[in-house]
Design a protein around this motif. Structure first.
Motif, PDB file in Angstrom:
ATOM      1  N   VAL A   1      21.562 -89.717 149.635  1.00  0.00           N
ATOM      2  CA  VAL A   1      22.720 -89.819 150.435  1.00  0.00           C
ATOM      3  C   VAL A   1      22.230 -89.924 152.070  1.00  0.00           C
ATOM      4  O   VAL A   1      21.098 -89.777 152.362  1.00  0.00           O
ATOM      5  N   PRO A   2      22.975 -90.550 153.054  1.00  0.00           N
ATOM      6  CA  PRO A   2      22.536 -90.702 154.207  1.00  0.00           C
ATOM      7  C   PRO A   2      22.094 -89.311 155.042  1.00  0.00           C
ATOM      8  O   PRO A   2      22.709 -88.128 154.810  1.00  0.00           O
ATOM      9  N   VAL A   3      21.375 -89.498 156.076  1.00  0.00           N
ATOM     10  CA  VAL A   3      20.765 -88.321 156.888  1.00  0.00           C
ATOM     11  C   VAL A   3      21.855 -87.704 157.457  1.00  0.00           C
ATOM     12  O   VAL A   3      22.091 -86.500 157.552  1.00  0.00           O
ATOM     13  N   ASP A   4      23.040 -88.387 157.834  1.00  0.00           N
ATOM     14  CA  ASP A   4      23.973 -87.708 158.590  1.00  0.00           C
ATOM     15  C   ASP A   4      24.824 -86.728 157.576  1.00  0.00           C
ATOM     16  O   ASP A   4      25.365 -85.744 157.923  1.00  0.00           O
ATOM     17  N   ASP A   5      24.707 -87.186 156.263  1.00  0.00           N
ATOM     18  CA  ASP A   5      25.570 -86.352 155.429  1.00  0.00           C
ATOM     19  C   ASP A   5      24.624 -85.111 155.189  1.00  0.00           C
ATOM     20  O   ASP A   5      25.457 -84.181 155.003  1.00  0.00           O
TER      21      ASP A   5
ATOM     22  N   ASN B   1       9.087 -91.626 153.743  1.00  0.00           N
ATOM     23  CA  ASN B   1      10.253 -91.331 154.826  1.00  0.00           C
ATOM     24  C   ASN B   1      10.378 -89.733 155.033  1.00  0.00           C
ATOM     25  O   ASN B   1      10.877 -89.292 153.982  1.00  0.00           O
TER      26      ASN B   1
ATOM     27  N   MET C   1      12.332 -87.906 152.111  1.00  0.00           N
ATOM     28  CA  MET C   1      13.660 -88.410 151.958  1.00  0.00           C
ATOM     29  C   MET C   1      13.613 -89.363 150.791  1.00  0.00           C
ATOM     30  O   MET C   1      14.378 -89.942 150.375  1.00  0.00           O
TER      31      MET C   1
ATOM     32  N   LYS D   1      12.379 -88.650 162.870  1.00  0.00           N
ATOM     33  CA  LYS D   1      12.195 -89.642 161.560  1.00  0.00           C
ATOM     34  C   LYS D   1      10.972 -90.591 161.531  1.00  0.00           C
ATOM     35  O   LYS D   1      10.646 -91.089 162.546  1.00  0.00           O
TER      36      LYS D   1
END
Length: 147
Positions: free
Chosen positions: A123-127, A68, A118, A146
């Motif tokens: 944690v989410p990508v936005d974070d 990922n 990843m 991505k």
């Protein structure tokens, strides 16, 4: 959830012929040298059942397809330590930087693109993007890809 499966790196000449041929079939399909599994196994004089037996457990040494990966573009101030802070932030999140490309600074800023795995990040990508944006000296952060 992390897999408990172990992986080994083994030299090709140490592997059984069926494993090597399975890897060759996968390479032929990925490279467009064969249009179908049947065509590839026929050309290698391999039983189709042998390919299906091993296909999910044989991988090339590096296979980005199984990872990922995100690609991020950053605009950084040309100040000592900014890129280091970015990399430390990623490391603290358990991210693994795969590639970095930094342009020469122009007018006090530098464009940086990086690819990161990843796999171990929870944690989410936005974070991640928000944490990078909060670093002193980071002007802009954008997700550009991505896989």
């Amino acid at each position: 959830m992390k897999s408990n499966k172990k992986f080994y790196m083994v030299r090709e000449d140490m592997l059984p012929n069926s494993i090597v041929k399975t890897a060759m079939v996968k390479e032929m399909l990925a490279g467009g040298e064969a249009d179908s599994i049947n065509e590839a196994v026929d050309r290698l004089q391999m039983a189709r059942s042998t390919y299906y037996k091993y296909k999910d457990g044989v991988f090339p040494f590096f296979n980005a397809e199984n990872m990922n990966i995100i690609n991020i573009s950053l605009l950084l101030r040309n100040v000592s330590g900014v890129l280091s802070s970015v990399l430390n932030c990623i490391a603290n999140l358990q991210g693994n930087v795969l590639t970095i490309n930094q342009n020469l600074p122009l007018h006090g800023v530098a464009y940086v693109t990086l690819s990161m795995s990843m796999e171990d990040i929870l944690v989410p990508v936005d974070d991640i993007l928000d944490k990078l944006q909060d670093i002193d000296g980071v002007i802009n952060v954008e997700l550009i890809g991505k896989s």
